[in-house]
Design a protein around this motif. Sequence first.
Motif, PDB file in Angstrom:
ATOM      1  N   ARG A   1      57.201  28.047   7.003  1.00 12.01           N
ATOM      2  CA  ARG A   1      57.694  27.060   8.064  1.00 12.01           C
ATOM      3  C   ARG A   1      57.798  27.402   9.277  1.00 12.01           C
ATOM      4  O   ARG A   1      58.124  28.431   9.410  1.00 12.01           O
ATOM      5  CB  ARG A   1      59.262  26.698   7.307  1.00 12.01           C
ATOM      6  N   HIS A   2      57.114  26.439  10.021  1.00  9.50           N
ATOM      7  CA  HIS A   2      56.763  26.784  11.158  1.00  9.50           C
ATOM      8  C   HIS A   2      57.285  25.769  12.332  1.00  9.50           C
ATOM      9  O   HIS A   2      56.988  24.853  12.299  1.00  9.50           O
ATOM     10  CB  HIS A   2      55.200  26.758  11.382  1.00  9.50           C
ATOM     11  N   LYS A   3      57.980  26.398  13.320  1.00 10.57           N
ATOM     12  CA  LYS A   3      58.832  25.719  14.195  1.00 10.57           C
ATOM     13  C   LYS A   3      58.025  26.071  15.396  1.00 10.57           C
ATOM     14  O   LYS A   3      58.062  26.808  16.239  1.00 10.57           O
ATOM     15  CB  LYS A   3      60.176  25.873  14.527  1.00 10.57           C
ATOM     16  N   ALA A   4      56.822  25.029  15.819  1.00  7.67           N
ATOM     17  CA  ALA A   4      56.000  25.129  16.859  1.00  7.67           C
ATOM     18  C   ALA A   4      56.452  23.937  17.837  1.00  7.67           C
ATOM     19  O   ALA A   4      57.602  23.630  17.989  1.00  7.67           O
ATOM     20  CB  ALA A   4      54.631  25.049  16.447  1.00  7.67           C
ATOM     21  N   SER A   5      55.175  23.303  18.436  1.00  7.91           N
ATOM     22  CA  SER A   5      55.736  22.032  19.182  1.00  7.91           C
ATOM     23  C   SER A   5      56.703  21.017  18.209  1.00  7.91           C
ATOM     24  O   SER A   5      57.463  20.472  18.882  1.00  7.91           O
ATOM     25  CB  SER A   5      54.564  21.509  19.766  1.00  7.91           C
ATOM     26  N   ARG A   6      56.119  21.142  17.128  1.00  5.80           N
ATOM     27  CA  ARG A   6      56.819  20.256  15.934  1.00  5.80           C
ATOM     28  C   ARG A   6      56.891  21.034  14.790  1.00  5.80           C
ATOM     29  O   ARG A   6      56.342  22.174  14.464  1.00  5.80           O
ATOM     30  CB  ARG A   6      55.978  19.166  15.576  1.00  5.80           C
ATOM     31  N   LEU A   7      58.050  21.025  14.034  1.00  6.71           N
ATOM     32  CA  LEU A   7      58.460  21.756  12.780  1.00  6.71           C
ATOM     33  C   LEU A   7      57.349  21.054  11.864  1.00  6.71           C
ATOM     34  O   LEU A   7      57.320  19.819  11.565  1.00  6.71           O
ATOM     35  CB  LEU A   7      59.892  21.247  12.416  1.00  6.71           C
ATOM     36  N   HIS A   8      56.886  21.844  10.991  1.00  3.58           N
ATOM     37  CA  HIS A   8      55.966  21.403   9.970  1.00  3.58           C
ATOM     38  C   HIS A   8      55.650  22.747   8.876  1.00  3.58           C
ATOM     39  O   HIS A   8      56.364  23.893   9.143  1.00  3.58           O
ATOM     40  CB  HIS A   8      54.566  21.274  10.423  1.00  3.58           C
ATOM     41  N   TYR A   9      55.069  22.606   7.917  1.00  2.08           N
ATOM     42  CA  TYR A   9      54.899  23.685   6.649  1.00  2.08           C
ATOM     43  C   TYR A   9      53.449  23.868   6.830  1.00  2.08           C
ATOM     44  O   TYR A   9      52.606  23.140   6.956  1.00  2.08           O
ATOM     45  CB  TYR A   9      55.527  23.158   5.466  1.00  2.08           C
ATOM     46  N   ASP A  10      53.285  24.978   6.579  1.00  2.00           N
ATOM     47  CA  ASP A  10      51.617  25.479   6.484  1.00  2.00           C
ATOM     48  C   ASP A  10      51.618  25.941   4.945  1.00  2.00           C
ATOM     49  O   ASP A  10      52.236  26.994   4.541  1.00  2.00           O
ATOM     50  CB  ASP A  10      51.457  26.787   7.353  1.00  2.00           C
ATOM     51  N   PHE A  11      50.519  25.441   4.129  1.00  2.00           N
ATOM     52  CA  PHE A  11      50.289  25.434   2.590  1.00  2.00           C
ATOM     53  C   PHE A  11      49.078  26.364   2.651  1.00  2.00           C
ATOM     54  O   PHE A  11      48.004  26.026   3.057  1.00  2.00           O
ATOM     55  CB  PHE A  11      50.378  24.363   1.890  1.00  2.00           C
TER      56      PHE A  11
ATOM     57  N   SER B   1      44.031  27.436   4.252  1.00  2.00           N
ATOM     58  CA  SER B   1      45.229  26.805   4.983  1.00  2.00           C
ATOM     59  C   SER B   1      45.358  25.391   5.412  1.00  2.00           C
ATOM     60  O   SER B   1      44.397  24.722   5.779  1.00  2.00           O
ATOM     61  CB  SER B   1      45.521  27.564   6.312  1.00  2.00           C
ATOM     62  N   TRP B   2      46.313  24.874   4.900  1.00  2.00           N
ATOM     63  CA  TRP B   2      46.627  23.281   5.437  1.00  2.00           C
ATOM     64  C   TRP B   2      47.747  23.366   6.077  1.00  2.00           C
ATOM     65  O   TRP B   2      49.038  23.696   5.580  1.00  2.00           O
ATOM     66  CB  TRP B   2      46.566  22.363   4.147  1.00  2.00           C
ATOM     67  N   ALA B   3      47.911  22.392   7.116  1.00  2.00           N
ATOM     68  CA  ALA B   3      49.418  21.995   7.828  1.00  2.00           C
ATOM     69  C   ALA B   3      49.784  20.687   7.028  1.00  2.00           C
ATOM     70  O   ALA B   3      49.156  19.806   6.925  1.00  2.00           O
ATOM     71  CB  ALA B   3      49.140  21.607   9.318  1.00  2.00           C
ATOM     72  N   VAL B   4      51.219  20.874   6.470  1.00  2.00           N
ATOM     73  CA  VAL B   4      51.690  19.871   5.866  1.00  2.00           C
ATOM     74  C   VAL B   4      52.925  19.535   6.573  1.00  2.00           C
ATOM     75  O   VAL B   4      53.920  20.103   6.784  1.00  2.00           O
ATOM     76  CB  VAL B   4      52.157  20.138   4.372  1.00  2.00           C
ATOM     77  N   PRO B   5      52.818  18.328   7.261  1.00  2.00           N
ATOM     78  CA  PRO B   5      53.933  17.896   8.396  1.00  2.00           C
ATOM     79  C   PRO B   5      55.292  17.594   7.606  1.00  2.00           C
ATOM     80  O   PRO B   5      56.239  18.103   8.181  1.00  2.00           O
ATOM     81  CB  PRO B   5      53.226  16.679   9.008  1.00  2.00           C
ATOM     82  N   LYS B   6      55.351  17.000   6.529  1.00  2.00           N
ATOM     83  CA  LYS B   6      56.562  16.864   5.528  1.00  2.00           C
ATOM     84  C   LYS B   6      57.045  17.773   4.692  1.00  2.00           C
ATOM     85  O   LYS B   6      58.104  17.964   4.262  1.00  2.00           O
ATOM     86  CB  LYS B   6      56.534  15.696   5.110  1.00  2.00           C
TER      87      LYS B   6
END
Length: 204
Positions: free
Chosen positions: A36-46, A56-61
């Motif tokens: 779980r990554h709080k950068a400019s927006r909160l998102h999840y990295d799978f 690696s994939w960024a999964v916004p929800k």
Amino acid sequence: MTLKTYHKKRDFTKSPEPKPVKKETATKALAFVVQRHKASRLHYDFRIELDGVLKSWAVPKGPSMNPDDKRLAILVEDHPYSYGSFEGIIPEGNYGAGIVEIWDHGTYEHPTEKDKSRAEKLLKKDMAAGKLDIILKGRKLKGSFALVRMKTETDNTWLLIKHSDHYATDKPYDSEEQTSKTSPINKALSKKKVMSPWAVVWIR
């Protein structure tokens, strides 16, 4: 994508993120992690271990255990295997500045091939073909999932989908509700709510 892209985006004299090496592997079973990554927006990295790196994939929800949910997953640069245990603060001014915490982790398998070496060969072919079927054995994510590449100009847009099995749920699933209120990110966000906007400039 290779670790060259990962290295190019980061200054390791300023960021605590792990430096890349050619290839790493530390377990008999293939590993996966969701950060779980709080950068400019909160998102999840799978991220899944494959061929010595973390695909690696960024999964916004965030992932879902409900098969009706088709979570957008954007393929990003490969990360080093050691990134799977990374948690901490990426300082302001660096790529991805913010807080990283581990939301889930465990191992994963190919649906039919249990031998790691042979499974990786099949998984590499599946990824090139644009459809990965995997079985996750995490604390939160369990059972069969699919990663499916969509036909787009950039070729990096995928969907992360839970298959129907005895682990699946038919109820609404929100990754945020599966996150501890005392996690590092949630603690920082709670402090931000009670502080003036200019008092916290590194969390955006």
